[in-house]
Design a protein around this motif. Structure first.
Motif, mmCIF file in Angstrom:
data_model
loop_
_atom_site.group_PDB
_atom_site.id
_atom_site.type_symbol
_atom_site.label_atom_id
_atom_site.label_comp_id
_atom_site.label_asym_id
_atom_site.label_seq_id
_atom_site.Cartn_x
_atom_site.Cartn_y
_atom_site.Cartn_z
ATOM 1 N N ARG A 232 -43.105 8.177 39.366
ATOM 2 C CA ARG A 232 -42.735 6.771 39.603
ATOM 3 C C ARG A 232 -43.180 5.625 38.966
ATOM 4 N NH1 ARG A 232 -42.502 2.293 42.894
ATOM 5 N NH2 ARG A 232 -44.311 2.870 44.072
ATOM 6 N N GLU A 233 -44.599 6.019 39.163
ATOM 7 C CA GLU A 233 -45.247 4.635 38.471
ATOM 8 C C GLU A 233 -45.383 4.726 36.974
ATOM 9 O OE1 GLU A 233 -49.194 5.323 40.403
ATOM 10 O OE2 GLU A 233 -48.729 4.465 42.333
ATOM 11 N N ASP A 234 -45.378 6.065 36.652
ATOM 12 C CA ASP A 234 -45.258 6.035 35.152
ATOM 13 C C ASP A 234 -44.067 5.747 34.687
ATOM 14 O OD1 ASP A 234 -47.653 7.506 35.117
ATOM 15 O OD2 ASP A 234 -46.979 9.509 34.928
ATOM 16 N N MET A 235 -43.013 5.935 35.149
ATOM 17 C CA MET A 235 -41.318 5.586 34.851
ATOM 18 C C MET A 235 -41.382 3.896 34.945
ATOM 19 S SD MET A 235 -39.001 8.296 36.666
ATOM 20 C CE MET A 235 -37.456 7.721 36.270
ATOM 21 N N VAL A 236 -42.044 3.420 35.931
ATOM 22 C CA VAL A 236 -42.213 1.744 36.044
ATOM 23 C C VAL A 236 -42.919 1.454 34.859
ATOM 24 C CG1 VAL A 236 -42.922 -0.171 37.415
ATOM 25 C CG2 VAL A 236 -41.633 1.841 38.518
ATOM 26 N N ALA A 237 -43.827 1.952 34.182
ATOM 27 C CA ALA A 237 -44.886 1.588 33.533
ATOM 28 C C ALA A 237 -44.172 1.717 32.225
ATOM 29 C CB ALA A 237 -45.920 2.273 33.357
ATOM 30 N N ALA A 238 -43.546 2.947 31.990
ATOM 31 C CA ALA A 238 -42.622 3.193 30.700
ATOM 32 C C ALA A 238 -41.668 2.080 30.536
ATOM 33 C CB ALA A 238 -42.317 4.515 30.727
ATOM 34 N N ALA A 239 -40.702 1.757 31.766
ATOM 35 C CA ALA A 239 -39.735 0.910 31.692
ATOM 36 C C ALA A 239 -40.303 -0.441 31.471
ATOM 37 C CB ALA A 239 -38.929 0.892 32.973
ATOM 38 N N GLY A 240 -41.340 -0.951 31.934
ATOM 39 C CA GLY A 240 -41.906 -2.319 31.711
ATOM 40 C C GLY A 240 -42.420 -2.390 30.085
ATOM 41 N N VAL A 241 -42.970 -1.273 29.618
ATOM 42 C CA VAL A 241 -43.250 -1.315 28.140
ATOM 43 C C VAL A 241 -41.779 -1.456 27.299
ATOM 44 C CG1 VAL A 241 -43.957 0.191 26.422
ATOM 45 C CG2 VAL A 241 -45.491 -0.089 28.360
ATOM 46 N N ARG A 242 -40.980 -0.499 27.715
ATOM 47 C CA ARG A 242 -39.778 -0.717 27.147
ATOM 48 C C ARG A 242 -39.101 -1.994 27.059
ATOM 49 N NH1 ARG A 242 -36.982 4.453 28.759
ATOM 50 N NH2 ARG A 242 -37.465 3.201 30.582
ATOM 51 N N LEU A 243 -39.119 -2.594 28.189
ATOM 52 C CA LEU A 243 -38.517 -3.940 28.495
ATOM 53 C C LEU A 243 -39.137 -4.866 27.448
ATOM 54 C CD1 LEU A 243 -37.706 -4.010 32.235
ATOM 55 C CD2 LEU A 243 -36.082 -4.263 30.501
ATOM 56 N N GLU A 244 -40.604 -5.034 27.350
ATOM 57 C CA GLU A 244 -41.480 -5.842 26.902
ATOM 58 C C GLU A 244 -41.003 -5.780 25.185
ATOM 59 O OE1 GLU A 244 -43.724 -8.812 25.903
ATOM 60 O OE2 GLU A 244 -43.107 -8.442 27.878
ATOM 61 N N ALA A 245 -40.576 -4.449 24.793
ATOM 62 C CA ALA A 245 -40.587 -4.083 23.587
ATOM 63 C C ALA A 245 -39.023 -4.689 23.127
ATOM 64 C CB ALA A 245 -40.654 -2.657 23.245
ATOM 65 N N ASP A 246 -38.267 -4.412 24.169
ATOM 66 C CA ASP A 246 -36.725 -5.140 23.742
ATOM 67 C C ASP A 246 -37.047 -6.524 23.841
ATOM 68 O OD1 ASP A 246 -35.715 -2.449 23.636
ATOM 69 O OD2 ASP A 246 -34.941 -2.627 25.903
ATOM 70 N N ARG A 247 -37.580 -7.303 24.493
ATOM 71 C CA ARG A 247 -37.748 -8.708 24.783
ATOM 72 C C ARG A 247 -38.272 -9.075 23.369
ATOM 73 N NH1 ARG A 247 -41.063 -12.463 25.016
ATOM 74 N NH2 ARG A 247 -42.744 -11.370 25.165
ATOM 75 N N VAL A 248 -39.288 -8.635 22.876
ATOM 76 C CA VAL A 248 -39.968 -8.820 21.747
ATOM 77 C C VAL A 248 -38.883 -8.800 20.526
ATOM 78 C CG1 VAL A 248 -41.841 -8.538 20.068
ATOM 79 C CG2 VAL A 248 -42.307 -8.675 22.412
ATOM 80 N N LEU A 249 -38.218 -7.825 20.405
ATOM 81 C CA LEU A 249 -37.074 -7.394 19.459
ATOM 82 C C LEU A 249 -36.213 -8.339 19.464
ATOM 83 C CD1 LEU A 249 -36.758 -5.462 17.196
ATOM 84 C CD2 LEU A 249 -35.322 -4.156 18.839
ATOM 85 N N ALA A 250 -35.786 -8.785 20.790
ATOM 86 C CA ALA A 250 -34.601 -9.486 20.913
ATOM 87 C C ALA A 250 -35.000 -11.107 20.713
ATOM 88 C CB ALA A 250 -33.882 -9.465 22.508
ATOM 89 N N ALA B 241 -37.229 -11.769 18.358
ATOM 90 C CA ALA B 241 -37.273 -12.031 17.001
ATOM 91 C C ALA B 241 -36.052 -11.915 16.115
ATOM 92 C CB ALA B 241 -37.966 -10.619 16.254
ATOM 93 N N GLU B 242 -34.870 -11.119 16.653
ATOM 94 C CA GLU B 242 -33.495 -11.139 16.175
ATOM 95 C C GLU B 242 -33.059 -12.537 16.535
ATOM 96 O OE1 GLU B 242 -31.312 -8.052 17.891
ATOM 97 O OE2 GLU B 242 -32.488 -6.548 17.082
ATOM 98 N N LEU B 243 -33.079 -13.306 17.808
ATOM 99 C CA LEU B 243 -32.676 -14.406 18.096
ATOM 100 C C LEU B 243 -33.439 -15.600 17.144
ATOM 101 C CD1 LEU B 243 -30.954 -15.848 19.999
ATOM 102 C CD2 LEU B 243 -32.991 -16.063 21.516
ATOM 103 N N ARG B 244 -34.800 -15.245 16.957
ATOM 104 C CA ARG B 244 -35.254 -16.371 16.063
ATOM 105 C C ARG B 244 -34.609 -16.417 14.536
ATOM 106 N NH1 ARG B 244 -41.733 -17.464 16.956
ATOM 107 N NH2 ARG B 244 -41.384 -17.673 19.287
ATOM 108 N N GLU B 245 -34.595 -15.133 14.034
ATOM 109 C CA GLU B 245 -33.837 -15.143 12.906
ATOM 110 C C GLU B 245 -32.055 -15.465 12.915
ATOM 111 O OE1 GLU B 245 -34.862 -14.052 9.597
ATOM 112 O OE2 GLU B 245 -36.935 -13.966 10.584
#
Length: 167
Positions: free
Chosen positions: A102-120, A122-126
């Protein structure tokens, strides 16, 4: 001759007959009776001894059975306790493994959310940059073609906005 004065000859003959019958009985019949009584006594005593031997053997077998039954109960109790302890340890291990997953899944989801946020972001800035360039071009009346300069202005604006919202 009355009943108080017996006839001597009849008395002697009766006595001899009685003694003859008694002697015959004593020599023939009494040994057979003694033999039969001895056989019966021996059979009774033998049966009693066999019964006592069987009873003692039955008591010994019963005691062995009780001892084996007690040992089996103790073994079953020990096995139940061991199985219970093993079940508890397995349950704890499964819970621990589940917690780790569960902790691994939460950590992976957090990393994925952060990556999606950064990507979004960047796309929003463009997208905002292209919209701002088009809007500025409409306001001025001619299209802006210097994308590098527009990007530098937009980055400065976003940096100022982030600094203002951070404090």
């Amino acid at each position: 001759m009355g009943p108080l004065e017996p006839n001597v000859i009849e008395l002697v003959v009766g006595l001899v007959a009685f003694l003859t019958v008694f002697a015959a009985l004593a020599m023939v019949l009494l040994p057979r009776i003694d033999k039969t009584l001895a056989e019966r006594e021996e059979a009774t005593a033998g049966t009693l001894e066999r019964a006592e031997a069987i009873e003692s053997q039955a008591l010994r077998v019963r005691a062995e059975y009780q001892a084996e039954l007690s040992a089996a109960r103790q073994e079953a109790s020990r096995i139940r306790r061991a199985a219970h302890q093993e079940g508890l340890s397995l349950l704890a291990a499964v819970r621990s493994e589940g917690q780790k997953v569960r902790e691994d899944m939460v950590a992976a989801a957090g990393v994925r959310l952060e990556a999606d946020r950064v990507l979004a972001e960047a796309e929003l800035r463009e997208h905002v940059l292209s919209l701002a360039t088009v809007l500025a071009g409409r306001i001025i009346g001619e299209p802006l073609t210097d994308v590098d300069r527009a990007r530098a202005v937009a980055d400065a604006f976003f940096a100022g906005a982030e600094a203002g919202s951070g404090s």
